[in-house]
Each structure stands twice: as structure tokens, then as C-alpha cells.
Design a protein around this motif. Structure first.
Motif, PDB file in Angstrom:
ATOM      1  N   VAL A   1      46.360 -12.269  30.981  1.00 32.43           N
ATOM      2  CA  VAL A   1      45.494 -11.144  31.501  1.00 32.43           C
ATOM      3  C   VAL A   1      46.723 -10.473  31.463  1.00 32.43           C
ATOM      4  O   VAL A   1      46.571  -9.171  30.948  1.00 32.43           O
ATOM      5  CB  VAL A   1      44.710 -11.951  32.471  1.00 32.43           C
ATOM      6  N   TYR A   2      47.773 -10.851  32.618  1.00 34.12           N
ATOM      7  CA  TYR A   2      48.685  -9.679  32.220  1.00 34.12           C
ATOM      8  C   TYR A   2      49.311  -8.997  31.120  1.00 34.12           C
ATOM      9  O   TYR A   2      49.555  -8.120  31.455  1.00 34.12           O
ATOM     10  CB  TYR A   2      49.896 -10.752  33.070  1.00 34.12           C
ATOM     11  N   GLY A   3      49.600  -9.694  29.908  1.00 35.17           N
ATOM     12  CA  GLY A   3      49.666  -9.460  29.251  1.00 35.17           C
ATOM     13  C   GLY A   3      48.959  -8.256  28.452  1.00 35.17           C
ATOM     14  O   GLY A   3      49.638  -7.407  28.220  1.00 35.17           O
ATOM     15  N   ALA A   4      47.464  -8.783  28.052  1.00 34.33           N
ATOM     16  CA  ALA A   4      46.768  -7.874  28.427  1.00 34.33           C
ATOM     17  C   ALA A   4      46.904  -6.370  29.162  1.00 34.33           C
ATOM     18  O   ALA A   4      46.517  -5.343  29.149  1.00 34.33           O
ATOM     19  CB  ALA A   4      44.797  -8.474  28.386  1.00 34.33           C
ATOM     20  N   ILE A   5      46.884  -6.547  30.574  1.00 29.31           N
ATOM     21  CA  ILE A   5      46.827  -5.056  31.964  1.00 29.31           C
ATOM     22  C   ILE A   5      47.841  -4.617  30.732  1.00 29.31           C
ATOM     23  O   ILE A   5      48.029  -3.050  30.603  1.00 29.31           O
ATOM     24  CB  ILE A   5      47.219  -5.544  32.804  1.00 29.31           C
ATOM     25  N   ALA A   6      49.288  -4.940  30.101  1.00 28.74           N
ATOM     26  CA  ALA A   6      50.827  -4.273  29.998  1.00 28.74           C
ATOM     27  C   ALA A   6      49.890  -3.518  28.946  1.00 28.74           C
ATOM     28  O   ALA A   6      50.174  -2.641  28.745  1.00 28.74           O
ATOM     29  CB  ALA A   6      51.621  -5.259  29.648  1.00 28.74           C
ATOM     30  N   TRP A   7      49.458  -3.731  27.922  1.00 31.06           N
ATOM     31  CA  TRP A   7      48.981  -3.862  26.908  1.00 31.06           C
ATOM     32  C   TRP A   7      47.753  -2.447  26.792  1.00 31.06           C
ATOM     33  O   TRP A   7      48.141  -1.125  26.586  1.00 31.06           O
ATOM     34  CB  TRP A   7      48.339  -4.577  25.307  1.00 31.06           C
ATOM     35  N   LEU A   8      47.081  -2.936  27.348  1.00 31.24           N
ATOM     36  CA  LEU A   8      46.521  -1.450  28.152  1.00 31.24           C
ATOM     37  C   LEU A   8      46.534  -0.341  28.924  1.00 31.24           C
ATOM     38  O   LEU A   8      45.991   0.723  28.919  1.00 31.24           O
ATOM     39  CB  LEU A   8      44.749  -2.188  28.157  1.00 31.24           C
ATOM     40  N   ASN A   9      47.901  -0.194  29.270  1.00 26.49           N
ATOM     41  CA  ASN A   9      48.145   0.465  30.112  1.00 26.49           C
ATOM     42  C   ASN A   9      49.829   1.276  29.032  1.00 26.49           C
ATOM     43  O   ASN A   9      50.140   1.752  29.945  1.00 26.49           O
ATOM     44  CB  ASN A   9      48.481   0.409  31.778  1.00 26.49           C
ATOM     45  N   GLY A  10      49.649   0.952  28.470  1.00 33.60           N
ATOM     46  CA  GLY A  10      50.930   2.065  27.288  1.00 33.60           C
ATOM     47  C   GLY A  10      52.158   0.542  27.972  1.00 33.60           C
ATOM     48  O   GLY A  10      53.565   1.863  26.876  1.00 33.60           O
ATOM     49  N   LEU A  11      51.986  -0.314  28.074  1.00 33.85           N
ATOM     50  CA  LEU A  11      53.233  -1.507  27.886  1.00 33.85           C
ATOM     51  C   LEU A  11      53.872  -1.949  26.672  1.00 33.85           C
ATOM     52  O   LEU A  11      52.315  -2.068  26.182  1.00 33.85           O
ATOM     53  CB  LEU A  11      53.143  -1.571  30.057  1.00 33.85           C
TER      54      LEU A  11
END
Length: 283
Positions: free
Chosen positions: A81-91
Motif C-alpha cells: 500500500v505504501y508503495g502504491a501511495i508513493a507511485w500515485l503521488n509522483g514519488l
């Protein structure tokens, strides 16, 4: 405390609360048996009876069966989930553990089991500060620097790695798994720092260990192999953005290959080798 735009965004977006999780995403770009992802949302459903729904700007809601422990909720939230949040926020999340020295971050990546967390735990014994365990998020907001965002402030080690690094075990990360949180107090970074070097870990057999540069097109391939959950990025990024990000990272970060023996009798020598490389290459 110093921060960065990416770190502030990640902190704001990683809010977790219990509630109702939808069955599907109406705008999903990719649908698999366990997850769905759209341009602003992520849905994860696990067979064990645990589900997460993240939507940008709204945080994450989770639902779980009574048999699922709080530690298991945290384990999956801090991972996929943390990884997905990062990708979805341009990180850009990397599958890496990292330490810091002299104002810069030095990260270790490789396939699961190559010893990323073990290196971080051993180097912390020698006075280096841990930046991240298992997932290292990069912030590309600043045009001239790629910043590493501090990660979760606990290390996880397999039982044999605890013995190698002389660490004490706390709770198991999941019931029935021979991997544990480290009970020792370990210094962790609290502010973002520029990433200086990425080491690709590789075990060697009947060959001399050593550290050497990765050059040319191999740099690009090595970097892409270090992405955490690259399938999430592939689902939401167009080809131009995907290659532009990888090109910027490959030109901004020194990438080396660290070949070392996995024989436990060679462990201390391997740690000394990479410690010397880190302390001798900063700045």
C-alpha cells in the motif's frame, strides 16, 4: 525538522483508518486477483481477509477479519500500500534498504533474500544511520537533487541475520514466519537527504568479491530492476514519463555492483568493504 515537498505529501497521504472497503474500483486501469489501481486510487484484497482502499487526498481505509492481527495490517500497509501511495503521488519507491553518511544516502537493492536489511543493521553497528528498510522512497521535486525520504523506523530481519548482526529479536512480522522486528534501539534519519549511491547486491561463488561501477545501458536496466512494485508504475505512467523518470535517476545516482560472498565466515569482511566504500566516496 527539515522536510521536502515529497516527504510532506507522503506524510499527508499515509493516513490509515478502519472502515468499509469497496469491492472494486470503477475507474481501474489494471485489475488482478489481489489488486486494482487507477490514476488516483488503489485497492488491495488479500486471501487472509485483509483489504485496503486508498484514494488520493482521502487516505486509506482498511477492513479485516477478526483473525488478522494489527501487526499484519501494519506489515501490508507499510509494504504494497505504501508503495502504491508513493507511485500515485509522483514519488519513486525503490526495493531498497539504506543508510546515511556525511549528509548523503547510500542504498542497497537486490532480489529478496540478498541481504538489504542485514547490511543496514550491520552498518548501524559501525556508526552509520539507517534511512530506510526494504522500501526507500525518492522525491524528484527538486530539479538539481534526488532526495531520499526517511522510511519506516523499524528493521525486520530473518533469524539467521539477527545472529549475524548481533541483534535482539522482537515480535515476528507475521505468525509462523521466521522473520522478526529488531528489538534494539537503532538510529534512524528523520529528514530527507540526497541519495548518493545505489548498490546492486549480488552473491558470488568461486569469484573474488568487490565493488565496481555499473555503466552504460546497464545503469538504466539496473535502476528499473530496483523499482518497488514496478507493475503499479507501469499501470499509471505513460511510456514517455516512465523513461524520463528512469533517465533522470540513472544520471543523478551513482550505481555500483557489490559482489560478495554469502559465506557467514566472510560476513565481517564484506561489511568492512562496503563501509570503506561509503565512507570514502561521500561528497
Amino acid at each position: 525538522m527539515a522536510t521536502s515537498p515529497g516527504m510532506a505529501r507522503l506524510q499527508a497521504e499515509t493516513v490509515l483508518r478502519e472502515g468499509a472497503v469497496p469491492e472494486s474500483l470503477p475507474d481501474a486501469l489494471t485489475v488482478t486477483r489481489t489488486y486494482e489501481i487507477s490514476r488516483d486510487a488503489f485497492l488491495l484484497r488479500l486471501p487472509m481477509g485483509l483489504a485496503f482502499h486508498y484514494r488520493r487526498g482521502a487516505g486509506t481505509i482498511y477492513a479485516c477479519a477478526a483473525s488478522v492481527s494489527d501487526k499484519e495490517v501494519s506489515l501490508f500497509f507499510d509494504g504494497s500500500v505504501y508503495g502504491a501511495i508513493a507511485w500515485l503521488n509522483g514519488l519513486v519507491p525503490l526495493h531498497a534498504s539504506a543508510v546515511s553518511h556525511a549528509g548523503g544516502v547510500y542504498a542497497f537493492t537486490g532480489v529478496s533474500g540478498e541481504g538489504k536489511s542485514t547490511l543496514a543493521a550491520a552498518l548501524a553497528r559501525r556508526g552509520l544511520t539507517v534511512c530506510s528498510d526494504d522500501v526507500l522512497v525518492l522525491d524528484l521535486t527538486e530539479p538539481g537533487e534526488v532526495m531520499a525520504v526517511p522510511g519506516h523506523r523499524r528493521l525486520k530481519l530473518w533469524a539467521d541475520a539477527l545472529a549475524l548482526t548481533d541483534r535482539r529479536s522482537d515480535d515476528a512480522v507475521r505468525p509462523g514466519i521466521d522473520k522478526f522486528y529488531v528489538a534494539d534501539q537503532i538510529p534512524f534519519d528523520a529528514q530527507p537527504l540526497p541519495i548518493r549511491r545505489l548498490y546492486m547486491l549480488q552473491s558470488v561463488v568461486n569469484a573474488d568479491p568487490g565493488i565496481g561501477p555499473i555503466i552504460g545501458a546497464d545503469r538504466f536496466a539496473a535502476l528499473r530492476s530496483a523499482y518497488y512494485r514496478p507493475q503499479f508504475c507501469s499501470a499509471i505512467a505513460d511510456q514517455a514519463d516512465y523513461f524520463a523518470t528512469a533517465s533522470r535517476l540513472s544520471s543523478a545516482i551513482t550505481i555500483s555492483r557489490f559482489n560478495r560472498s554469502r559465506d557467514t565466515t566472510d560476513f565481517a569482511a564484506g561489511i568492512s568493504m562496503i563501509e570503506a566504500d561509503i565512507r570514502g566516496t561521500h561528497g
